[in-house]
Design a protein around this motif. Structure first.
Motif, short mmCIF file in Angstrom:
data_model
loop_
_atom_site.label_atom_id
_atom_site.label_comp_id
_atom_site.label_asym_id
_atom_site.label_seq_id
_atom_site.Cartn_x
_atom_site.Cartn_y
_atom_site.Cartn_z
N PRO A 208 24.81 5.80 -7.21
CA PRO A 208 24.71 6.80 -7.37
C PRO A 208 25.60 7.64 -7.56
O PRO A 208 25.65 8.92 -7.87
CB PRO A 208 23.94 7.00 -5.83
CG PRO A 208 23.83 5.47 -5.48
CD PRO A 208 24.64 5.11 -5.82
N LEU A 209 26.90 7.29 -7.45
CA LEU A 209 28.47 7.72 -6.84
C LEU A 209 28.50 7.81 -9.13
O LEU A 209 29.23 7.94 -9.93
CB LEU A 209 29.27 7.30 -6.66
CG LEU A 209 29.05 7.20 -4.77
CD1 LEU A 209 30.47 6.62 -4.13
CD2 LEU A 209 28.97 8.80 -5.06
N LYS A 210 28.51 6.42 -9.21
CA LYS A 210 28.53 6.69 -10.91
C LYS A 210 28.16 7.28 -11.64
O LYS A 210 27.67 7.95 -12.69
CB LYS A 210 27.95 5.19 -11.77
CG LYS A 210 28.35 4.89 -12.76
CD LYS A 210 27.34 2.98 -13.00
CE LYS A 210 28.03 2.72 -14.83
NZ LYS A 210 27.76 1.30 -15.27
N CYS A 211 25.81 7.84 -11.13
CA CYS A 211 25.47 8.73 -12.22
C CYS A 211 26.10 10.02 -11.66
O CYS A 211 25.72 10.85 -12.62
CB CYS A 211 24.27 8.78 -11.24
SG CYS A 211 23.18 7.28 -11.49
N ASN B 66 37.10 3.20 -9.41
CA ASN B 66 37.81 2.88 -7.99
C ASN B 66 37.87 3.91 -7.09
O ASN B 66 37.78 3.33 -5.98
CB ASN B 66 39.37 3.55 -8.79
CG ASN B 66 40.13 2.63 -9.46
OD1 ASN B 66 39.85 0.86 -9.76
ND2 ASN B 66 41.16 2.84 -10.11
N GLU B 67 37.27 5.07 -7.37
CA GLU B 67 37.01 6.26 -6.71
C GLU B 67 35.43 5.62 -5.52
O GLU B 67 35.16 5.64 -4.22
CB GLU B 67 36.77 7.12 -6.77
CG GLU B 67 37.23 8.44 -5.06
CD GLU B 67 36.86 10.22 -5.89
OE1 GLU B 67 36.78 10.57 -5.41
OE2 GLU B 67 37.13 10.52 -7.28
N ARG B 68 34.38 5.53 -6.61
CA ARG B 68 33.68 5.12 -6.12
C ARG B 68 33.34 3.83 -5.16
O ARG B 68 32.67 3.62 -4.15
CB ARG B 68 32.48 5.23 -7.02
CG ARG B 68 32.51 4.06 -7.89
CD ARG B 68 30.90 4.08 -9.03
NE ARG B 68 31.42 3.53 -10.05
CZ ARG B 68 31.42 3.23 -11.07
NH1 ARG B 68 31.85 4.57 -11.36
NH2 ARG B 68 32.14 2.63 -12.10
N TYR B 69 34.20 2.82 -5.45
CA TYR B 69 34.15 1.58 -4.69
C TYR B 69 34.89 2.28 -3.44
O TYR B 69 34.92 0.83 -2.79
CB TYR B 69 34.74 -0.02 -5.80
CG TYR B 69 34.36 0.13 -6.83
CD1 TYR B 69 32.58 -0.39 -6.89
CD2 TYR B 69 34.53 -0.86 -7.25
CE1 TYR B 69 31.83 -0.26 -7.73
CE2 TYR B 69 33.93 -1.61 -8.84
CZ TYR B 69 32.57 -1.34 -8.58
OH TYR B 69 31.49 -1.22 -10.04
N ARG C 34 23.27 2.98 0.16
CA ARG C 34 23.42 3.33 -1.09
C ARG C 34 22.66 5.25 -0.83
O ARG C 34 22.92 5.57 -1.75
CB ARG C 34 22.72 2.89 -1.68
CG ARG C 34 22.48 3.52 -3.29
CD ARG C 34 21.80 1.88 -4.51
NE ARG C 34 19.66 2.32 -4.01
CZ ARG C 34 19.59 1.30 -4.52
NH1 ARG C 34 19.15 0.69 -5.71
NH2 ARG C 34 17.97 1.46 -3.75
N ALA C 35 21.72 5.05 0.23
CA ALA C 35 21.02 6.35 0.28
C ALA C 35 22.05 7.52 0.53
O ALA C 35 21.96 7.93 0.35
CB ALA C 35 20.16 6.02 1.46
N PHE C 36 22.71 6.91 1.52
CA PHE C 36 24.30 7.68 2.20
C PHE C 36 24.55 7.95 1.81
O PHE C 36 25.89 8.83 1.82
CB PHE C 36 24.40 7.47 3.68
CG PHE C 36 23.55 7.60 4.73
CD1 PHE C 36 23.29 8.85 5.42
CD2 PHE C 36 22.23 6.76 4.95
CE1 PHE C 36 22.16 9.76 6.54
CE2 PHE C 36 21.85 7.26 6.25
CZ PHE C 36 21.29 7.94 6.85
N VAL C 37 25.49 7.36 0.70
CA VAL C 37 26.93 6.93 -0.10
C VAL C 37 27.21 9.05 -0.60
O VAL C 37 28.88 9.21 -0.97
CB VAL C 37 27.39 5.99 -1.15
CG1 VAL C 37 26.22 6.01 -2.52
CG2 VAL C 37 28.51 5.73 -0.95
#
Length: 287
Positions: A88-91, A97-100, A135-138
Motif C-alpha cells: 500500500p505504501l508503494k502505491c 527504504n522508507e516503506r520497508y 498490510r491493512a494498518f500500514v
C-alpha cells in the motif's frame, strides 16, 4: 466518515440489499450480523467502492482511506511478507527504504519478525492473516472494513489478533464495520449492532443481540436477557443459583465465569460487592 443512503444492490435480478442506511462516525465500531448469504460481504464491498451501487449513494470524504481485511487472507503470492505489507505504501509513492522500514515495524507488532523474506505459501493460515492485518494498518486507514477476519483461527490466536486490531483502532481513532457470527466479539467491541436480513438493515438492542445468539435465560416460561441480570450473594423469587468457576481477564475487563443449573456458562463482569466464597445467585430482571 462514511454514510450509506438508501443503498440497493442486486445480482442477476435478486435483491441483496434494499434501501440500506448506515452512518459511521470517526472512531465508531459497527457490527453487522446476519445469516450466510444475507449480503454482509456485499455491503462491505460497496463501502470499499469495490462494487457499484444500483440505487442510492455512499457519501465519503475523498481523503477518507479504507482498508479491508477478509476472512481468507488475499496476499500476493509472488511477493514476500515484507513486500506484501509494504505494497500500500508503494502505491502511495513512498520510497523503497522508507516503506520497508515502516513495514518492519508492523512485522514486529504482528509477531512475524524474521519471516519477512518468506512467501505466503510458506506461512500458516494464522501467519497469513497477520500479514493481511499488518498490510491493512500500514498506511494508516481512517476506516477498517472487516469480513469475519477471525473465523478460521483458533481461539487463542483469534483473541490475540482481536486485541491487537481493536487496540490499534482505539489508539488511532479508526472507525470500523465488522462482520461477525461471534457473540463474544459483538459484545466486546461493537458501539452499534445491526441485523442484515432479507436485504434490510435494522438496529439491534443489547437484548436483541443476546436473544439472536440464544444467550438468554429461560425460567418459568419467561426469557431473560443476560444484560439485565445481576450477580449477587443474595437470592430472590426471580433468581437462580450459579456456581463460580474462575475469574478471567479478557480485553481489559475482569469477568467471573459462572455455570448455570442447565450447564450453560456465562461471563459476568466482576464487581467488588461479590464474595465468591459465599453462594452466588443470578437475579433475573426483565428488560
Amino acid at each position: 466518515m462514511i454514510e450509506l443512503q438508501n443503498v440497493s444492490k442486486s445480482f442477476e435480478g435478486k435483491n441483496v440489499l434494499t434501501c440500506v442506511n448506515l452512518s459511521l462516525k470517526q472512531g465508531e465500531v459497527v457490527t453487522i450480523l446476519g445469516k450466510s448469504g444475507s449480503g454482509k460481504s456485499t455491503l462491505l464491498q460497496l463501502a470499499a467502492a469495490m462494487e457499484p451501487v444500483d440505487e442510492g449513494e455512499i457519501l465519503k470524504d475523498p481523503q477518507t482511506m479504507c482498508a479491508y481485511i477478509t476472512q481468507k487472507p488475499l496476499l500476493f503470492s509472488h511477493m514476500t511478507v515484507l513486500q506484501n505489507i509494504a505494497f500500500p505504501l508503494k502505491c502511495q509513492g513512498v520510497g523503497k527504504n522508507e516503506r520497508y522500514e515502516i513495514a518492519k515495524v508492523w512485522l514486529e507488532k504482528v509477531e512475524l519478525s524474521g519471516l519477512e523474506n518468506r512467501f505466503p505459501y510458506e506461512l500458516s493460515g494464522g501467519q497469513q492473516q497477520r500479514v493481511s492485518i499488518a498490510r491493512a494498518f500500514v498506511y494508516q486507514p481512517d476506516v477498517l472494513l472487516m469480513d469475519e477476519p477471525f473465523a478460521n483461527l483458533d481461539v487463542k490466536l483469534s483473541r490475540q489478533l482481536q486485541h491487537l486490531i481493536f487496540n490499534e483502532m482505539k489508539q488511532r481513532n479508526v472507525a470500523g464495520i465488522f462482520v461477525t457470527h461471534n457473540y463474544e466479539e459483538t459484545k466486546m467491541y461493537a458501539d452499534q449492532t445491526f441485523l442484515l436480513q432479507e436485504g434490510k438493515l435494522t438496529t439491534m438492542s443489547e437484548e436483541e443481540v443476546e436473544l439472536y445468539f440464544n444467550e438468554g435465560i429461560e425460567k418459568d416460561g419467561q426469557l431473560y436477557s443476560i444484560s439485565n441480570c445481576l450477580l449477587s450473594n443474595s437470592s430472590s423469587d426471580t433468581s437462580i443459583p450459579v456456581l463460580f468457576e474462575k475469574e478471567v481477564h479478557l480485553y481489559g475487563v475482569n469477568f467471573f465465569v459462572v455455570t448455570l443449573p442447565n450447564g450453560q456458562t456465562q461471563f459476568m463482569k466482576k464487581t467488588k460487592e461479590i464474595n465468591i466464597k459465599e453462594p452466588l445467585h443470578l437475579i433475573l430482571k426483565e428488560g
